[in-house]
Design an enzyme around this catalytic site. Structure first.
Site, mmCIF file in Angstrom:
data_model
loop_
_atom_site.group_PDB
_atom_site.id
_atom_site.type_symbol
_atom_site.label_atom_id
_atom_site.label_comp_id
_atom_site.label_asym_id
_atom_site.label_seq_id
_atom_site.Cartn_x
_atom_site.Cartn_y
_atom_site.Cartn_z
ATOM 1 N N CYS A 283 0.843 -1.187 0.000
ATOM 2 C CA CYS A 283 0.000 0.000 0.000
ATOM 3 C C CYS A 283 0.888 1.250 0.000
ATOM 4 O O CYS A 283 1.812 1.351 0.804
ATOM 5 C CB CYS A 283 -0.891 -0.040 1.240
ATOM 6 S SG CYS A 283 -1.520 1.546 1.787
ATOM 7 N N GLU A 284 0.609 2.186 -0.885
ATOM 8 C CA GLU A 284 1.464 3.369 -0.975
ATOM 9 C C GLU A 284 1.237 4.353 0.180
ATOM 10 O O GLU A 284 2.051 5.241 0.400
ATOM 11 C CB GLU A 284 1.257 4.094 -2.310
ATOM 12 C CG GLU A 284 -0.075 4.771 -2.476
ATOM 13 C CD GLU A 284 -0.195 5.495 -3.812
ATOM 14 O OE1 GLU A 284 -0.919 6.499 -3.842
ATOM 15 O OE2 GLU A 284 0.414 5.069 -4.800
ATOM 16 N N HIS A 285 0.165 4.177 0.918
ATOM 17 C CA HIS A 285 -0.119 5.109 2.013
ATOM 18 C C HIS A 285 0.663 4.783 3.280
ATOM 19 O O HIS A 285 1.092 5.691 3.991
ATOM 20 C CB HIS A 285 -1.625 5.114 2.328
ATOM 21 C CG HIS A 285 -2.463 5.550 1.176
ATOM 22 N ND1 HIS A 285 -3.691 4.998 0.865
ATOM 23 C CD2 HIS A 285 -2.237 6.490 0.219
ATOM 24 C CE1 HIS A 285 -4.184 5.581 -0.207
ATOM 25 N NE2 HIS A 285 -3.327 6.491 -0.615
ATOM 26 N N HIS A 286 0.826 3.493 3.572
ATOM 27 C CA HIS A 286 1.533 3.096 4.789
ATOM 28 C C HIS A 286 2.685 2.134 4.515
ATOM 29 O O HIS A 286 3.386 1.742 5.438
ATOM 30 C CB HIS A 286 0.558 2.424 5.769
ATOM 31 C CG HIS A 286 -0.630 3.269 6.104
ATOM 32 N ND1 HIS A 286 -1.847 3.121 5.486
ATOM 33 C CD2 HIS A 286 -0.773 4.301 6.982
ATOM 34 C CE1 HIS A 286 -2.702 4.010 5.967
ATOM 35 N NE2 HIS A 286 -2.072 4.743 6.870
ATOM 36 N N GLN B 113 -5.233 -0.466 -4.511
ATOM 37 C CA GLN B 113 -5.894 -1.554 -5.226
ATOM 38 C C GLN B 113 -6.704 -1.049 -6.416
ATOM 39 O O GLN B 113 -6.726 -1.684 -7.478
ATOM 40 C CB GLN B 113 -6.797 -2.328 -4.257
ATOM 41 C CG GLN B 113 -7.482 -3.528 -4.887
ATOM 42 C CD GLN B 113 -8.297 -4.314 -3.879
ATOM 43 O OE1 GLN B 113 -7.998 -4.300 -2.684
ATOM 44 N NE2 GLN B 113 -9.329 -4.998 -4.336
ATOM 45 N N HIS C 234 -6.007 -6.076 3.305
ATOM 46 C CA HIS C 234 -5.067 -4.979 3.502
ATOM 47 C C HIS C 234 -4.573 -4.953 4.940
ATOM 48 O O HIS C 234 -5.364 -4.780 5.874
ATOM 49 C CB HIS C 234 -5.740 -3.646 3.150
ATOM 50 C CG HIS C 234 -6.050 -3.492 1.698
ATOM 51 N ND1 HIS C 234 -5.362 -2.612 0.885
ATOM 52 C CD2 HIS C 234 -6.954 -4.117 0.902
ATOM 53 C CE1 HIS C 234 -5.846 -2.693 -0.351
ATOM 54 N NE2 HIS C 234 -6.814 -3.608 -0.360
ATOM 55 N N CYS D 97 -2.952 -2.689 6.347
ATOM 56 C CA CYS D 97 -3.117 -1.374 6.963
ATOM 57 C C CYS D 97 -4.468 -1.271 7.666
ATOM 58 O O CYS D 97 -4.632 -0.458 8.584
ATOM 59 C CB CYS D 97 -2.953 -0.251 5.944
ATOM 60 S SG CYS D 97 -4.092 -0.327 4.560
#
Length: 199
Positions: free
Chosen positions: A89-92, A130, A158, A160
């Site tokens: 995941c690019e956020h976390h 995703q 996920h 996260c």
């Protein structure tokens, strides 16, 4: 370009050295002793892992599809389902993982079945969300093969969501994208019925 960074390449060595340095600093910022026995090689190990987990940036999915593109007079649905993938995941930068199901209807050309799975692998080995990954898989097949239609369904868990935040273990996220013949509800329903039949 369609290459993977080889471990012995200078480019790879330079990247690995920078990653090793920065991950060492991260350990120190977290309050760890980066020089203690259990952590001495951790920055290098994490650096190597990140180069592997993001190797998709070094590969061209359309080149992969075109490398096994064959003229064929077949215009029924081709489905490759249950393609396992692991992504970040690019956020976390935490993992998400699951299965992708891909269908296309040829328009004079087919591609090697393993190439469909390879496309999923390429896009999943990048920092992702995703929703975008689902779209990218569809668009790359559309551009390379010019089929009558493409549909992609991705199901994923996920970390996260499971390890932080709402901490909801077992939640599954499903995304889909389609074009061409799959704009017809009947065609979509046929695909969904076939991927749900795991017998």
């Amino acid at each position: 370009m369609n290459r993977i960074i080889e471990p012995e390449s200078q480019d790879c060595n330079d990247k690995l050295e920078q990653l090793r340095f920065h991950y060492g600093k991260i350990l120190e910022l977290l309050g760890e002793d980066a020089g203690r026995e259990g952590l001495i090689k951790t920055p290098e190990r994490v650096g190597k892992a990140m180069l592997t987990l993001t190797r998709g940036y070094e590969m061209d999915p359309e080149a992969v599809l075109n490398s096994a593109k064959f003229k064929e007079d077949y215009n029924q649905m081709v489905i490759v389902k249950n393609i396992s993938f692991y992504s970040l995941c690019e956020h976390h930068m935490l993992p998400f993982y699951g299965k992708a199901h891909v269908a296309y209807i040829p328009n004079g050309y087919i591609t090697g079945l393993s190439k469909i799975a390879r496309v999923v692998d390429i896009f999943s080995h990048r920092l992702q969300v995703q929703e975008r990954m689902t779209l990218q898989i569809k668009e790359s097949i559309e551009r390379a093969l010019h089929p009558l239609g493409v549909m992609v369904v991705v199901e994923a868990r996920h970390m996260c969501m499971q390890m932080r935040g709402v901490e909801k273990d077992g939640a599954v996220t499903t995304t889909s994208d389609f074009c061409g013949a799959f704009n017809q509800a009947r065609t979509r329903e046929e695909f969904l019925k076939l991927i749900c039949n795991n017998a």
